[in-house]
Design an enzyme around this catalytic site. Sequence first.
Site, short mmCIF file in Angstrom:
data_model
loop_
_atom_site.label_atom_id
_atom_site.label_comp_id
_atom_site.label_asym_id
_atom_site.label_seq_id
_atom_site.Cartn_x
_atom_site.Cartn_y
_atom_site.Cartn_z
N HIS A 30 47.58 36.64 38.22
CA HIS A 30 48.25 36.41 39.49
C HIS A 30 47.78 35.08 40.07
O HIS A 30 46.67 34.98 40.58
CB HIS A 30 47.93 37.55 40.48
CG HIS A 30 48.47 38.87 40.09
ND1 HIS A 30 49.81 39.17 40.13
CD2 HIS A 30 47.85 40.00 39.64
CE1 HIS A 30 50.00 40.43 39.74
NE2 HIS A 30 48.83 40.94 39.43
N HIS A 46 64.74 52.12 40.29
CA HIS A 46 64.95 52.50 41.69
C HIS A 46 65.32 51.30 42.56
O HIS A 46 65.80 51.48 43.68
CB HIS A 46 63.70 53.18 42.24
CG HIS A 46 62.47 52.32 42.26
ND1 HIS A 46 61.76 52.01 41.12
CD2 HIS A 46 61.84 51.68 43.28
CE1 HIS A 46 60.73 51.24 41.44
NE2 HIS A 46 60.75 51.03 42.74
N SER A 53 44.98 43.59 27.01
CA SER A 53 46.00 43.59 28.04
C SER A 53 45.57 42.65 29.15
O SER A 53 44.40 42.65 29.55
CB SER A 53 46.22 45.00 28.59
OG SER A 53 47.22 44.99 29.59
N GLY A 94 40.70 56.79 30.75
CA GLY A 94 40.17 55.43 30.67
C GLY A 94 39.51 55.00 31.97
O GLY A 94 39.53 55.71 32.98
N HIS A 117 52.10 38.41 32.24
CA HIS A 117 51.52 39.60 31.63
C HIS A 117 51.66 39.50 30.12
O HIS A 117 52.66 38.98 29.61
CB HIS A 117 52.26 40.85 32.13
CG HIS A 117 52.08 42.05 31.24
ND1 HIS A 117 53.04 42.44 30.32
CD2 HIS A 117 51.05 42.93 31.11
CE1 HIS A 117 52.60 43.52 29.68
NE2 HIS A 117 51.41 43.83 30.13
#
Length: 303
Positions: free
Chosen positions: A99, A178, A95, A262, A109
């Site tokens: 930035h 949201h 993963s 994790g 990503h």
Amino acid sequence: MSTPDANAVSSYLLDLQDRICKSIQQLEEDTHVFREDQWQREEGGGGRSRVLEEGAVFEKAGINFSHVHGEQLPVSATAQRPELAGRSFEALGVSLVIHPRNPYVPTSHANVRFFIAKKDNAAPVWWFGGGFDLTPYYGFEDDARHWHQTAKRACEPFGADIYPRYKKWCDDYFYLKHRAEPRGIGGLFFDDLNEPDYDTCFAFMRSIGDHYLPAYTPIVKKRRNYPYTEREREFQMYRRGRYVEFNLVYDRGTLFGLQTGGRTESILMSLPPVVKWRYDWQPQPGSPEAELYDKFLKPGDWI
């Protein structure tokens, strides 16, 4: 149909992590290198985390490998498939979140992963997941086209319907309910992939992993030297807040990592180093900032 082979998946993922880290360091002209942490998980397994910070091109880049196992799948993994509750599991993945410093270079990503769940006297249940997505702060149509054309090429050997299906899944997944807005311009997202067979699914996961660098590095090279002012940096930091909100509220990988005990530092390496929130801020109509909302933060056909 061949038998699932976690060792083969692990070998591929470790190599993928190496290749991506090497490419990022080359973009930094090797003036900044990754810090590496090898870690072990008390419940079983561990990982290799690599983080580069305060580079000239990348303010923060994290590329993590993990291979963990346990006696019971967490809630985040069984929410959609309750029949798997109580099974032991093995989970592997790479993963990454990158930035950049320059606001004209988008955040990116990517994730590729493999799960296998086992239970006595029952056949193992396995699946692959992953994808990649792009989060620009200032939009460029040619960047969006290049990103999605590369995503389409990654899918083409596996069927004409794969790209549009996984593009839509990405648009739907990376959506802040949201805020009623997408996180970025999307890309690909897939999960629970176990058809038609293991070999095909593993090959598809590899194709997604292998196409990340061709999708992202040309954009970085094109935009990294764009001049910018404090205005663009302020907008970048404001929009980074949306990234934080999604990762902490919705992201399944974050939830899975935290629920399985994790390594917290590795799980939260995806968060940007500097971020701002403003109360009820709105872009000026007709501004470059408004263009991001009006043109790019709307699912569309970029091909």
